[in-house]
Design a protein around this motif. Structure first.
Motif, PDB file in Angstrom:
ATOM      1  N   UNK A 279      38.412   9.568  50.181  1.00 10.02           N
ATOM      2  CA  UNK A 279      38.496   8.136  49.883  1.00 10.02           C
ATOM      3  C   UNK A 279      39.641   7.465  50.638  1.00 10.02           C
ATOM      4  N   UNK A 280      40.595   8.260  51.121  1.00  8.86           N
ATOM      5  CA  UNK A 280      41.759   7.701  51.819  1.00  8.86           C
ATOM      6  C   UNK A 280      41.559   7.606  53.326  1.00  8.86           C
ATOM      7  N   UNK A 281      40.420   8.083  53.816  1.00  4.41           N
ATOM      8  CA  UNK A 281      40.103   7.958  55.235  1.00  4.41           C
ATOM      9  C   UNK A 281      40.915   8.889  56.115  1.00  4.41           C
ATOM     10  N   UNK A 282      41.097   8.494  57.374  1.00  2.00           N
ATOM     11  CA  UNK A 282      41.736   9.383  58.355  1.00  2.00           C
ATOM     12  C   UNK A 282      43.253   9.478  58.235  1.00  2.00           C
ATOM     13  N   UNK A 283      43.828   8.833  57.255  1.00  2.00           N
ATOM     14  CA  UNK A 283      45.273   8.835  57.115  1.00  2.00           C
ATOM     15  C   UNK A 283      45.834   9.989  56.318  1.00  2.00           C
ATOM     16  N   UNK A 284      45.074  11.082  56.219  1.00  2.00           N
ATOM     17  CA  UNK A 284      45.570  12.273  55.527  1.00  2.00           C
ATOM     18  C   UNK A 284      45.426  13.487  56.433  1.00  2.00           C
ATOM     19  N   UNK A 285      46.384  14.386  56.327  1.00  2.78           N
ATOM     20  CA  UNK A 285      46.377  15.633  57.082  1.00  2.78           C
ATOM     21  C   UNK A 285      46.864  16.716  56.127  1.00  2.78           C
ATOM     22  N   UNK A 286      45.939  17.573  55.672  1.00  2.00           N
ATOM     23  CA  UNK A 286      46.278  18.609  54.698  1.00  2.00           C
ATOM     24  C   UNK A 286      47.061  19.728  55.386  1.00  2.00           C
ATOM     25  N   UNK A 287      48.228  20.030  54.852  1.00  2.77           N
ATOM     26  CA  UNK A 287      49.060  21.113  55.367  1.00  2.77           C
ATOM     27  C   UNK A 287      48.768  22.419  54.629  1.00  2.77           C
ATOM     28  N   UNK A 288      48.553  22.328  53.326  1.00  5.68           N
ATOM     29  CA  UNK A 288      48.221  23.514  52.535  1.00  5.68           C
ATOM     30  C   UNK A 288      47.644  23.066  51.199  1.00  5.68           C
ATOM     31  N   UNK A 289      46.824  23.862  50.597  1.00  2.50           N
ATOM     32  CA  UNK A 289      46.353  25.175  51.021  1.00  2.50           C
ATOM     33  C   UNK A 289      45.272  25.053  52.096  1.00  2.50           C
TER      34      UNK A 289
END
Length: 96
Positions: free
Chosen positions: A59-69
């Protein structure tokens, strides 16, 4: 899964505040953020399940980058690929 580590853009943070999700966002201590991501911060997110967190992050679009897990990162990637594939080749909607 208890908490996820995620980089968030300023736009994603505003969307998260408007949507009220994901819940339990905590800004992590100031850590260096990769070049080209001015204003991005690292946060930790409380998560009850990977599936629900994937939906919240989509829902937050491309502004997220999961580092972990890594499992969350992989499932988010798969979900984004499925959305892209479902919408590939569809002509744009013509407005009158």
């Amino acid at each position: 899964m208890a908490r996820a580590r995620v980089l968030m853009s300023p736009t994603a943070r505003r969307l998260a505040a408007l949507l009220g999700r994901p819940e339990g966002i905590r800004e992590r201590p100031r850590l260096p953020v990769p070049d080209g991501r001015a204003g991005w911060i690292e946060v930790s997110i409380r998560s009850t399940s990977i599936e629900s967190t994937v939906h919240d992050l989509l829902a937050l679009g491309p502004g997220v980058d999961v580092l972990s897990p890594i499992e969350l990162r992989e499932q988010l990637h798969r979900a984004a690929e499925e959305i892209a594939a479902a919408n590939a080749g569809v002509p744009p909607i013509r407005r009158r």
